[in-house]
Design a protein around this motif. Sequence first.
Motif, PDB file in Angstrom:
ATOM      1  N   ARG A  46       0.831  -1.210   0.000  1.00 52.88           N
ATOM      2  CA  ARG A  46       0.000   0.000   0.000  1.00 52.88           C
ATOM      3  C   ARG A  46       0.864   1.258   0.000  1.00 52.88           C
ATOM      4  NH1 ARG A  46      -5.328  -1.232   1.441  1.00 52.88           N
ATOM      5  NH2 ARG A  46      -5.674   0.874   2.158  1.00 52.88           N
ATOM      6  N   ALA A  49       1.956   1.794  -3.442  1.00 55.15           N
ATOM      7  CA  ALA A  49       0.865   2.301  -4.267  1.00 55.15           C
ATOM      8  C   ALA A  49       0.529   3.752  -3.953  1.00 55.15           C
ATOM      9  CB  ALA A  49      -0.382   1.445  -4.070  1.00 55.15           C
ATOM     10  N   ALA A  74      -1.587   8.436  -4.824  1.00 51.72           N
ATOM     11  CA  ALA A  74      -1.791   7.168  -5.538  1.00 51.72           C
ATOM     12  C   ALA A  74      -2.090   7.376  -7.020  1.00 51.72           C
ATOM     13  CB  ALA A  74      -2.932   6.399  -4.880  1.00 51.72           C
ATOM     14  N   VAL A  79       0.401   3.442 -10.977  1.00 58.55           N
ATOM     15  CA  VAL A  79       0.446   2.030 -10.610  1.00 58.55           C
ATOM     16  C   VAL A  79      -0.915   1.402 -10.858  1.00 58.55           C
ATOM     17  CG1 VAL A  79       2.179   2.381  -8.829  1.00 58.55           C
ATOM     18  CG2 VAL A  79      -0.221   2.435  -8.213  1.00 58.55           C
ATOM     19  N   PHE A  81      -3.395  -1.355  -9.264  1.00 61.73           N
ATOM     20  CA  PHE A  81      -3.530  -2.037  -7.975  1.00 61.73           C
ATOM     21  C   PHE A  81      -4.701  -3.004  -8.044  1.00 61.73           C
ATOM     22  CE2 PHE A  81      -4.114  -2.747  -3.522  1.00 61.73           C
ATOM     23  CZ  PHE A  81      -2.901  -2.449  -2.925  1.00 61.73           C
ATOM     24  N   PHE A  83      -7.046  -5.571  -5.753  1.00 62.06           N
ATOM     25  CA  PHE A  83      -7.389  -5.834  -4.358  1.00 62.06           C
ATOM     26  C   PHE A  83      -7.819  -7.286  -4.157  1.00 62.06           C
ATOM     27  CE2 PHE A  83      -7.801  -1.400  -5.087  1.00 62.06           C
ATOM     28  CZ  PHE A  83      -7.477  -0.794  -3.894  1.00 62.06           C
ATOM     29  N   TYR A  86     -11.372  -7.760  -4.986  1.00 61.32           N
ATOM     30  CA  TYR A  86     -11.631  -7.191  -6.315  1.00 61.32           C
ATOM     31  C   TYR A  86     -11.895  -5.696  -6.308  1.00 61.32           C
ATOM     32  CZ  TYR A  86     -13.262 -12.008  -5.813  1.00 61.32           C
ATOM     33  OH  TYR A  86     -13.412 -13.298  -5.405  1.00 61.32           O
ATOM     34  N   ARG A 152      -8.873  -3.717 -15.330  1.00 67.39           N
ATOM     35  CA  ARG A 152      -9.120  -2.333 -14.939  1.00 67.39           C
ATOM     36  C   ARG A 152      -7.825  -1.659 -14.495  1.00 67.39           C
ATOM     37  NH1 ARG A 152     -12.880  -1.092  -9.821  1.00 67.39           N
ATOM     38  NH2 ARG A 152     -11.052  -1.984  -8.799  1.00 67.39           N
ATOM     39  N   ALA A 153      -7.022  -2.428 -13.735  1.00 63.74           N
ATOM     40  CA  ALA A 153      -5.768  -1.872 -13.235  1.00 63.74           C
ATOM     41  C   ALA A 153      -4.798  -1.586 -14.380  1.00 63.74           C
ATOM     42  CB  ALA A 153      -5.140  -2.823 -12.230  1.00 63.74           C
TER      43      ALA A 153
END
Lengths: 364, 321
Positions: A46, A49, A74, A79, A81, A83, A86, A152-153
């Motif tokens: 984290r 990020a 962020a 970056v 990321f 999760f 999701y 998506r990331a």
Amino acid sequence: MSIRALNIHKTFGNYKALDDVSLEVPEGRLVSLLGPSGSGKTTVLRILAGLEFPDPKTGATIEFHGEDVTNLSAGKRGVGFVFQHYALFKHMTIERNIGFGLRAKPRRERPGDEAIAARVKELLELVQLDGLGKRYPSELSGGQRQRIALARALASQPKVLLLDEPFGALDAKVRKDLRRWLRLFQEEIKITTVFVTHDQEEALELADEVVVMNNARIAQVGAPQDVYDNPVSPFVIEFLGNVNRFTAGVSKPSKSQATEGKSVLYVRPHDVDIRLTDENPHDYAIRSKIQHIFSAGNYARISLDRIGYNEPFEAEISREKLRQLDLKVGMIVSVVFRHIRVFAKGQFKESNVREDGQLVEVAG
Amino acid sequence: MAAILSRVRHDTYPKTDNAITEPRLIRWLLILVAISFLGLFLFMPLVAVFVEAFKQGTKLYFATFEDKYAVDAILLTLKIAAISVPLNLVFGLAAAWVITKFSYRGKSLLVTVLDLPFAVSPVIAGLIFVLIFSTTHGWLAEPLKEYNIRIIFALPGIALATVFITLPFIARELVPVMQAQGKDEEFAALTLGAGGWRTFFTVTLPNVKWGLFYGVILCNARAMGEFGAVAVVSGNIKGRTSTLPLYIETLYNEYNGVAAFTLASILSLLALLTLVLKNFVDWRVAKSRNNQDLNLSLFTFPPFTRPLAALPHEHPCPQHP
């Protein structure tokens, strides 16, 4: 893009989450942060990020490809990321989810609607879920959702991909498939990737390099094979893979030099050799009783108990051998530890027990 | 498919009804007590309001609305609601956001303070405002007089008191919803480059819209119905500072029962509408939740290959650092 994080400290209230952690990830590599819960691995991610920041005034620096990003938020770090759960936007279609980052760009950089649609389509193909764009996240399975989260990331072409226990919420089968898929995927697009996991098998199988964390610190860094074969501390050997642990003087053969002082002996289950008692016994043979046999797949796991010491330990032998020896629960067998590691005075000493009963120290 | 699933589920579980319930007599007794209580204290008053209102025919019922003061009272009440609900909408969202998305010292104190309007008697709340803003003996009497600002016995005072009384409604509805939501989606938006406003309007708000809607309905119902605090600060001047509840009381005291109950019936209708809307919201929320669970089970696992007892719940358990 390479990542460099130096002297990261992080405290939450009175709790020390990270204690002087430094970390380097070469460009295009896949690095895994491995550790038990509470070891600080997610906090590292984290902080990389920009979702958390290191404690101020501790001299922490974070560089992406030599560029200082320590104080960047962020959104500005570029970056991607992913999760554990999701974190897809529930009320948006898959397309809107994937396109979110592109739409959120400042007006000057924002691509047109058609360009966004094209990119979304491309990403859906990349994660092999084309045709699902009009659905909502709730209509997808866990594995599919995680791949959408990945798409998506990646939409805004980040230079670094960070994954926080990406497979933690999935069931075993999907998890394995997705793990393999991610490996190939990462090799293909060559994006610098850091992922967090508490599953050692996952880390060893997936990563180019493993960073083992414990108690807010880095315990060891290295290639998976190397970390597994040459652990630097009892924590690492116990955390990575199964290992039998004996405290000094109890189960060790009397002649071993390693018995001096406070020491612990470690033997991997696959380094435990089982023989029938009448085979040439020697000094390092231990009489043990078979407590339990579990065999599935290629290997049989055998629980044993050293006679007279009430010390249970495990052996792993091939099924072939199990059949040859015709082992049964309750049998008394002779056990030889082929390869032992003794941890004493802050370091490991490795020894092999040869077929003829000689103990040979392995040069470190 | 849903029907099959639920049926199977029911069949799989042993019927424990008989094992855990009371003897029949006690069951009936309990039901009787509950129903008579509800009837006596909830249903009967509601019926009474309408019965009294229509006692002397519909003509007289509608004649009430020709009373200029009654119309003024209705308009004033609408005005007050139009002022206080939006204010509390903004405040409630902000408060819920601050309470759920950040952690800091004194947070539990903030949560407690937020409930103050629930704990304080409305009359006291009204008196506090009089004490502060009265132009004759209030703390701020001097400056208020100097700039000729009237708060007490005027619309600002009523609005102020109403805002205070209805302060917790929206925030209280939102806090649990936002808490359940967690922060991951906002974090995701953040890493994707979205700014604070964009994240709020495209991610946070849509996720809490039903909770927010319900909070607004409740807040509105209370804003229109508030009596105690408003009675103290408004001075209850007919046609100027008399809100609907206040005017109802005035009418009743003047032995104008029909008119009083006619206006009371409007407030009762508002209450009924609020309940209908609440049910609608509950139904929507339950529906979207069911959809999620069901779809999850259908797509994740081939149907019926998993033991049904272990049907679909992917409970997020956020990992703490």
